[in-house]
Motif scaffolding. Structure first.
Motif, short mmCIF file in Angstrom:
data_model
loop_
_atom_site.label_atom_id
_atom_site.label_comp_id
_atom_site.label_asym_id
_atom_site.label_seq_id
_atom_site.Cartn_x
_atom_site.Cartn_y
_atom_site.Cartn_z
N GLY A 87 0.78 -1.22 0.00
CA GLY A 87 0.00 0.00 0.00
C GLY A 87 0.82 1.28 0.00
O GLY A 87 0.27 2.36 0.06
N ARG A 88 2.14 1.15 -0.09
CA ARG A 88 3.00 2.34 -0.11
C ARG A 88 3.06 2.91 -1.52
O ARG A 88 3.15 2.15 -2.49
CB ARG A 88 4.42 1.98 0.35
CG ARG A 88 4.50 1.53 1.80
CD ARG A 88 5.90 1.13 2.14
NE ARG A 88 6.27 -0.01 1.28
CZ ARG A 88 7.03 -1.03 1.67
NH1 ARG A 88 7.52 -1.04 2.88
NH2 ARG A 88 7.32 -2.01 0.85
N CYS A 89 3.04 4.22 -1.61
CA CYS A 89 3.17 4.87 -2.91
C CYS A 89 4.60 4.68 -3.42
O CYS A 89 5.56 4.98 -2.71
CB CYS A 89 2.83 6.36 -2.80
SG CYS A 89 2.83 7.19 -4.40
N VAL A 90 4.73 4.13 -4.64
CA VAL A 90 6.05 3.87 -5.21
C VAL A 90 6.28 4.62 -6.51
O VAL A 90 7.39 4.61 -7.05
CB VAL A 90 6.28 2.35 -5.45
CG1 VAL A 90 6.35 1.61 -4.12
CG2 VAL A 90 5.21 1.77 -6.35
N ARG A 91 5.26 5.28 -7.03
CA ARG A 91 5.42 6.08 -8.24
C ARG A 91 4.57 7.34 -8.11
O ARG A 91 3.39 7.28 -7.78
CB ARG A 91 4.97 5.29 -9.48
CG ARG A 91 5.16 6.06 -10.78
CD ARG A 91 4.76 5.27 -12.01
NE ARG A 91 3.32 5.05 -12.00
CZ ARG A 91 2.72 4.05 -12.64
NH1 ARG A 91 3.42 3.18 -13.32
NH2 ARG A 91 1.42 3.92 -12.59
#
Length: 171
Positions: A87-91
């Motif tokens: 669920g972490r923003c990676v882009r």
């Protein structure tokens, strides 16, 4: 007089789902998504011509504003945010979601969680992140405006998160 059922559209049956920025990161960046988004957008324009003009959102868009705004952004080449399996923003990119106002999606810019992690204080303090978000929000507003949506930008600064409320242009 009985109420008419909501009109369905050929767009409801499309397998293509526009990216609203909540998706997991795509492992294949060279996928045919852009071409698929443009093809889906061509179907939207065809529907618009049947109802009014290419500048006025069609009934399908009015009933599914998050999906419609996501498609407009993706078809215009804007980059959606992406998340990893945790669920972490990676882009970095746009995120489209409901605004609480009927028919009006909320568009914000998300940045990777790593950009705000400890050790990256210089980005926050220099205003680099705020500038990045502001520029990308402006690009989203311009793209939506070109695709039949009026945009109201709410600037709450980087810490609180600026966003757009988009409303469909009316005849």
């Amino acid at each position: 007089m009985p109420a008419l059922p909501l009109q369905t559209s050929v767009l409801d049956d499309l397998a293509f789902q526009a990216d609203d920025g909540s998706q997991q990161h795509m492992l294949h960046p060279e996928s045919p998504r852009r071409a698929e988004a443009e093809l889906a957008w061509a179907a939207v324009l065809g529907q618009r011509r049947l109802y009014a003009s290419e500048e006025i959102p069609a009934p399908w868009e009015l009933h599914q504003p998050v999906r419609a705004a996501s498609l407009a952004l993706e078809a215009s080449g804007q980059q959606a945010a992406a998340r990893d399996e945790y669920g972490r923003c990676v882009r970095a990119g746009y995120r489209v979601e409901g605004s609480g106002e009927p028919g009006s999606p909320r568009i914000s810019v998300r940045i990777p969680d790593a950009w705000t992690a400890i050790g990256h204080d210089d980005r926050r303090e220099s205003g680099e992140l705020a500038e990045f978000c502001s520029q990308n929000l402006t690009l989203c507003a311009l793209a939506l405006d070109a695709h039949g949506w009026k945009c109201r930008v709410t600037d709450r600064g980087y810490a609180s998160g600026s966003f757009i409320i988009a409303t469909p242009r009316r005849a």
